[in-house]
Design a protein around this motif. Structure first.
Motif, PDB file in Angstrom:
ATOM      1  N   ARG A 184       8.641   1.165  15.481  1.00  0.00           N
ATOM      2  CA  ARG A 184       7.659   0.848  16.524  1.00  0.00           C
ATOM      3  C   ARG A 184       6.781   2.060  16.849  1.00  0.00           C
ATOM      4  O   ARG A 184       5.626   1.913  17.290  1.00  0.00           O
ATOM      5  CB  ARG A 184       8.378   0.360  17.772  1.00  0.00           C
ATOM      6  N   GLN A 185       7.327   3.262  16.601  1.00  0.00           N
ATOM      7  CA  GLN A 185       6.577   4.466  16.947  1.00  0.00           C
ATOM      8  C   GLN A 185       5.666   4.939  15.817  1.00  0.00           C
ATOM      9  O   GLN A 185       4.955   5.933  15.990  1.00  0.00           O
ATOM     10  CB  GLN A 185       7.558   5.593  17.310  1.00  0.00           C
ATOM     11  N   CYS A 186       5.703   4.260  14.657  1.00  0.00           N
ATOM     12  CA  CYS A 186       4.892   4.680  13.519  1.00  0.00           C
ATOM     13  C   CYS A 186       3.424   4.320  13.753  1.00  0.00           C
ATOM     14  O   CYS A 186       3.104   3.196  14.160  1.00  0.00           O
ATOM     15  CB  CYS A 186       5.395   4.031  12.234  1.00  0.00           C
ATOM     16  N   ARG A 187       2.545   5.267  13.437  1.00  0.00           N
ATOM     17  CA  ARG A 187       1.114   5.059  13.638  1.00  0.00           C
ATOM     18  C   ARG A 187       0.303   5.221  12.354  1.00  0.00           C
ATOM     19  O   ARG A 187      -0.894   4.976  12.350  1.00  0.00           O
ATOM     20  CB  ARG A 187       0.586   6.051  14.687  1.00  0.00           C
ATOM     21  N   SER A 188       0.926   5.648  11.282  1.00  0.00           N
ATOM     22  CA  SER A 188       0.211   5.879  10.031  1.00  0.00           C
ATOM     23  C   SER A 188       1.089   5.463   8.858  1.00  0.00           C
ATOM     24  O   SER A 188       2.312   5.354   8.991  1.00  0.00           O
ATOM     25  CB  SER A 188      -0.176   7.356   9.895  1.00  0.00           C
ATOM     26  N   PRO A 189       0.470   5.218   7.694  1.00  0.00           N
ATOM     27  CA  PRO A 189       1.273   4.853   6.514  1.00  0.00           C
ATOM     28  C   PRO A 189       2.273   5.926   6.107  1.00  0.00           C
ATOM     29  O   PRO A 189       3.351   5.614   5.603  1.00  0.00           O
ATOM     30  CB  PRO A 189       0.215   4.638   5.430  1.00  0.00           C
ATOM     31  N   ASP A 190       1.935   7.197   6.319  1.00  0.00           N
ATOM     32  CA  ASP A 190       2.883   8.258   5.969  1.00  0.00           C
ATOM     33  C   ASP A 190       4.141   8.198   6.824  1.00  0.00           C
ATOM     34  O   ASP A 190       5.258   8.423   6.329  1.00  0.00           O
ATOM     35  CB  ASP A 190       2.207   9.620   6.119  1.00  0.00           C
ATOM     36  N   GLU A 191       3.984   7.906   8.094  1.00  0.00           N
ATOM     37  CA  GLU A 191       5.144   7.791   8.973  1.00  0.00           C
ATOM     38  C   GLU A 191       6.000   6.589   8.589  1.00  0.00           C
ATOM     39  O   GLU A 191       7.236   6.650   8.648  1.00  0.00           O
ATOM     40  CB  GLU A 191       4.689   7.674  10.428  1.00  0.00           C
ATOM     41  N   ILE A 192       5.367   5.493   8.188  1.00  0.00           N
ATOM     42  CA  ILE A 192       6.131   4.316   7.754  1.00  0.00           C
ATOM     43  C   ILE A 192       6.883   4.620   6.463  1.00  0.00           C
ATOM     44  O   ILE A 192       8.029   4.201   6.274  1.00  0.00           O
ATOM     45  CB  ILE A 192       5.186   3.112   7.577  1.00  0.00           C
ATOM     46  N   ALA A 193       6.238   5.380   5.549  1.00  0.00           N
ATOM     47  CA  ALA A 193       6.872   5.706   4.270  1.00  0.00           C
ATOM     48  C   ALA A 193       8.127   6.551   4.441  1.00  0.00           C
ATOM     49  O   ALA A 193       9.014   6.532   3.586  1.00  0.00           O
ATOM     50  CB  ALA A 193       5.870   6.428   3.366  1.00  0.00           C
ATOM     51  N   GLN A 194       8.218   7.311   5.520  1.00  0.00           N
ATOM     52  CA  GLN A 194       9.411   8.119   5.767  1.00  0.00           C
ATOM     53  C   GLN A 194      10.595   7.295   6.241  1.00  0.00           C
ATOM     54  O   GLN A 194      11.732   7.762   6.190  1.00  0.00           O
ATOM     55  CB  GLN A 194       9.090   9.202   6.799  1.00  0.00           C
ATOM     56  N   LEU A 195      10.349   6.067   6.678  1.00  0.00           N
ATOM     57  CA  LEU A 195      11.416   5.229   7.221  1.00  0.00           C
ATOM     58  C   LEU A 195      11.813   4.097   6.282  1.00  0.00           C
ATOM     59  O   LEU A 195      12.995   3.738   6.223  1.00  0.00           O
ATOM     60  CB  LEU A 195      10.999   4.647   8.574  1.00  0.00           C
ATOM     61  N   CYS A 196      10.877   3.502   5.566  1.00  0.00           N
ATOM     62  CA  CYS A 196      11.192   2.381   4.698  1.00  0.00           C
ATOM     63  C   CYS A 196      10.770   2.699   3.269  1.00  0.00           C
ATOM     64  O   CYS A 196      10.052   3.666   3.007  1.00  0.00           O
ATOM     65  CB  CYS A 196      10.512   1.098   5.185  1.00  0.00           C
ATOM     66  N   ASP A 197      11.188   1.855   2.317  1.00  0.00           N
ATOM     67  CA  ASP A 197      10.895   2.073   0.906  1.00  0.00           C
ATOM     68  C   ASP A 197       9.535   1.517   0.503  1.00  0.00           C
ATOM     69  O   ASP A 197       8.935   2.000  -0.465  1.00  0.00           O
ATOM     70  CB  ASP A 197      11.991   1.436   0.042  1.00  0.00           C
ATOM     71  N   ASP A 198       9.077   0.502   1.184  1.00  0.00           N
ATOM     72  CA  ASP A 198       7.779  -0.083   0.862  1.00  0.00           C
ATOM     73  C   ASP A 198       7.278  -0.857   2.076  1.00  0.00           C
ATOM     74  O   ASP A 198       8.077  -1.237   2.960  1.00  0.00           O
ATOM     75  CB  ASP A 198       7.897  -1.003  -0.359  1.00  0.00           C
ATOM     76  N   TYR A 199       5.975  -1.088   2.097  1.00  0.00           N
ATOM     77  CA  TYR A 199       5.373  -1.791   3.236  1.00  0.00           C
ATOM     78  C   TYR A 199       4.189  -2.614   2.744  1.00  0.00           C
ATOM     79  O   TYR A 199       3.314  -2.105   2.013  1.00  0.00           O
ATOM     80  CB  TYR A 199       4.916  -0.798   4.295  1.00  0.00           C
ATOM     81  N   ASP A 200       4.180  -3.904   3.102  1.00  0.00           N
ATOM     82  CA  ASP A 200       3.089  -4.804   2.773  1.00  0.00           C
ATOM     83  C   ASP A 200       2.186  -4.918   3.993  1.00  0.00           C
ATOM     84  O   ASP A 200       2.566  -5.535   5.005  1.00  0.00           O
ATOM     85  CB  ASP A 200       3.639  -6.173   2.369  1.00  0.00           C
ATOM     86  N   GLU A 201       1.017  -4.313   3.870  1.00  0.00           N
ATOM     87  CA  GLU A 201       0.122  -4.298   5.034  1.00  0.00           C
ATOM     88  C   GLU A 201      -0.440  -5.680   5.327  1.00  0.00           C
ATOM     89  O   GLU A 201      -0.742  -5.999   6.479  1.00  0.00           O
ATOM     90  CB  GLU A 201      -1.016  -3.301   4.774  1.00  0.00           C
TER      91      GLU A 201
ATOM     92  N   ILE B 147       0.819  -1.209   0.000  1.00  0.00           N
ATOM     93  CA  ILE B 147       0.000   0.000   0.000  1.00  0.00           C
ATOM     94  C   ILE B 147       0.847   1.252   0.000  1.00  0.00           C
ATOM     95  O   ILE B 147       0.337   2.343  -0.191  1.00  0.00           O
ATOM     96  CB  ILE B 147      -0.950   0.018   1.209  1.00  0.00           C
ATOM     97  N   ILE B 148       2.142   1.103   0.234  1.00  0.00           N
ATOM     98  CA  ILE B 148       3.040   2.260   0.282  1.00  0.00           C
ATOM     99  C   ILE B 148       4.197   1.978  -0.650  1.00  0.00           C
ATOM    100  O   ILE B 148       4.761   0.888  -0.630  1.00  0.00           O
ATOM    101  CB  ILE B 148       3.554   2.511   1.711  1.00  0.00           C
ATOM    102  N   SER B 149       4.567   2.906  -1.447  1.00  0.00           N
ATOM    103  CA  SER B 149       5.691   2.719  -2.361  1.00  0.00           C
ATOM    104  C   SER B 149       6.433   4.028  -2.508  1.00  0.00           C
ATOM    105  O   SER B 149       5.822   5.074  -2.689  1.00  0.00           O
ATOM    106  CB  SER B 149       5.212   2.242  -3.738  1.00  0.00           C
ATOM    107  N   ASN B 150       7.737   3.937  -2.424  1.00  0.00           N
ATOM    108  CA  ASN B 150       8.611   5.104  -2.606  1.00  0.00           C
ATOM    109  C   ASN B 150       9.389   4.997  -3.906  1.00  0.00           C
ATOM    110  O   ASN B 150      10.525   5.406  -4.008  1.00  0.00           O
ATOM    111  CB  ASN B 150       9.595   5.231  -1.432  1.00  0.00           C
ATOM    112  N   ALA B 151       8.765   4.381  -4.907  1.00  0.00           N
ATOM    113  CA  ALA B 151       9.487   4.156  -6.157  1.00  0.00           C
ATOM    114  C   ALA B 151       9.810   5.451  -6.880  1.00  0.00           C
ATOM    115  O   ALA B 151      10.744   5.517  -7.659  1.00  0.00           O
ATOM    116  CB  ALA B 151       8.664   3.245  -7.067  1.00  0.00           C
ATOM    117  N   ASN B 152       8.983   6.503  -6.613  1.00  0.00           N
ATOM    118  CA  ASN B 152       9.219   7.768  -7.308  1.00  0.00           C
ATOM    119  C   ASN B 152      10.252   8.644  -6.631  1.00  0.00           C
ATOM    120  O   ASN B 152      10.582   9.705  -7.140  1.00  0.00           O
ATOM    121  CB  ASN B 152       7.896   8.540  -7.420  1.00  0.00           C
ATOM    122  N   HIS B 153      10.695   8.228  -5.464  1.00  0.00           N
ATOM    123  CA  HIS B 153      11.672   9.040  -4.750  1.00  0.00           C
ATOM    124  C   HIS B 153      13.066   8.754  -5.273  1.00  0.00           C
ATOM    125  O   HIS B 153      13.344   7.683  -5.832  1.00  0.00           O
ATOM    126  CB  HIS B 153      11.607   8.752  -3.255  1.00  0.00           C
TER     127      HIS B 153
END
Length: 506
Positions: free
Chosen positions: A88-105, A3-9
């Protein structure tokens, strides 16, 4: 599905270099350490192609470059400032996107587009608490990886950290030199021919003085500077030859040498002032070792002129023993100042690749020279008392030379010249025990001198090839820049000619 992708970064600034062939000498493998059974896998575990259920309330599923790992949240809580600890402190997809390149929910799996080989060092640190270099990882890339994952290099072993920092500094110096070459190339691409007046003249003088490869004027200027250095050294040597018809006055030879020296010093002073005027950073220019040598070599001439004038005035005013002592001191200062003119030889370092290599080798081998001095001092302190004792006890009643081993300090000189294999022969042991000590000191001196010499030779060879490669690159860049500038000028002239012809036809 993710649901999150940083491919354009753009992650180009975080890319990992895989070329580690030139840095193999700086690495060491991670040695195996004794751990408590089961503790290693409790803190972190790598999943080798086996799909199994993961308790996401206790474990974090991490995917780095295709390799999957599981980390207990308790392990990551020990490093709250690291990138993994902040998950561990991430609460939203936007916060996860700032730390990793992708996330499989669906599988709750964090993806990182990083080097899997370099991450093994991070994995080993999180699991076993050991942060060391791997042979397969570039030291500069490891420094970037530590910065990306938020791991402080302080946790690294001292030897590995020193090797990594030395590699990072070396790469930084290369980048700095590359930037300087790029700026020089851009400066050469400027159309200097169009600049007229004072600006064009000063720019042309700067090229001639600073760059011998800028053209025939630069080469002539460099050759003439070398000739001036040779003339100065020759005149200094000739001035020490005694004059048979010396009557206490300045002879014809003295006047000729003074004229030659004045011309040479005037040339060196003009060259130094031109370099100083064209220097963009005056303080950095003054701190340059070659410029310091220039000042030390030029100033004695002007100081000697002042001392000579004071010498003549004091000789005319003062009389008696007190004045004679003062004049002797002034004469000593004058002779010392004139002897410093030999430093003109060091100016050849501006034009000699070998002398520049020698200076860089001495700068980089300070530790080796310190070790050599330490070994020599220890050996001198060891063999001097032994030879003094042997000669004192076994040569009683025998006739010895004027230079005998009367005390331990007087034996230091013998130990130094013996261990350096010079052997002037002014102090020679006559007893058999003394000769045995002398043989041991000479053999030890050969070994002591040989140990650091190998390392110094490798530093000299590497420095020579670096300077040679850098000079070749500078010459190549200058030739390319000159050709580009000429091509642009020709194209512009052709465009102007066509526009002029078209205007006339209309």
């Amino acid at each position: 599905m993710p649901i999150i992708s940083n491919a354009n970064h753009d992650f180009s600034n975080l890319s990992v270099s895989t070329d580690d062939s030139s840095l193999d000498l700086f690495f060491t493998e991670i040695p195996e350490t004794e751990t408590v059974k089961g503790v290693y896998f409790q803190r972190a575990q790598r999943l080798l192609g086996i799909s199994r259920d993961v308790d996401h309330s206790k474990l974090a599923l991490i995917n780095v470059g295709g390799d999957r790992y599981t980390f207990p949240w308790s392990t990551l809580d020990e490093f709250p400032l690291s990138r993994l600890g902040q998950l561990r402190q991430c609460r939203s997809p936007d916060e996860i996107a700032q730390l990793c390149d992708d996330y499989d929910e669906t599988r709750r799996e964090f993806f990182f587009d990083r080097s899997s080989v370099a991450f093994r060092i991070i994995f080993n640190f999180l699991a076993a608490g050991k942060l060391r270099l791997l042979r397969q990882v570039c030291a500069v890339s490891l420094s970037d990886e530590l910065t990306y994952w938020g791991i402080d290099p302080v946790h690294m072993e001292r030897c590995c950290r020193r090797k990594m920092l030395s590699c990072v500094e070396e790469v930084g110096e290369k980048k700095k030199k590359e930037d300087e070459r790029r700026q020089r190339r851009l400066a050469l691409q400027r159309p200097l021919a169009r600049e007229t007046g004072y600006v064009g003249l000063m720019n042309r003088l700067q090229e001639i003085v600073e760059n011998p490869h800028s053209g025939w004027p630069g080469k002539i200027f460099a050759c003439f500077s070398i000739v001036m250095i040779a003339v100065t050294v020759i005149s200094l040597c000739i001035s020490t030859i005694p004059d048979h018809d010396d009557r206490g006055e300045c002879s014809e030879k003295c006047r000729n040498i003074f004229i030659v020296e004045t011309v040479c010093v005037a040339w060196f002073s003009m060259e130094f002032l031109l370099r100083l005027l064209h220097a963009q950073r005056k303080l950095q220019f003054v701190r340059n070792p070659l410029n310091i040598i220039d000042v030390i070599a030029i100033l004695p001439y002007y100081i000697s002129l002042v001392v000579d004038s004071e010498d003549e005035s004091e000789e005319a005013e003062l009389h008696g023993g007190a004045s004679r002592g003062y004049l002797d001191k002034l004469g000593l200062i004058l002779r010392v100042m004139r002897a410093l003119r030999i430093l003109y030889v060091m100016r050849l370092a501006r034009h000699s690749l070998g002398l520049q290599t020698l200076g860089i080798t001495m700068q980089r081998s300070i530790r080796e020279f310190g070790l050599l001095l330490l070994f020599l001092c220890v050996a001198v302190a060891l063999f001097s008392p032994l030879v003094h004792l042997a000669e004192k006890e076994f040569t009683k009643g025998k006739t010895t030379g004027p230079h005998s081993f009367s005390s331990i300090p007087s034996s230091y000189w013998w130990a130094i010249i013996s261990m350096t294999t010079v052997g002037y022969g002014d102090m020679v042991p006559h007893s058999i025990p003394g000769q045995v000590v002398a043989f041991s000191s000479i053999l030890s001196g050969i070994l002591i001198m040989a140990f650091p010499a190998t390392s110094i030779f490798h530093v000299f060879s590497r420095s020579y090839h670096e300077l040679k490669r850098e000079r070749e690159m500078i010459c190549k860049d200058e030739r390319v820049a000159i050709l580009d500038a000429n091509a642009k000028e020709d194209a512009q002239r052709l465009l102007e000619r066509r526009s002029f012809i078209s205007a006339n036809e209309q």
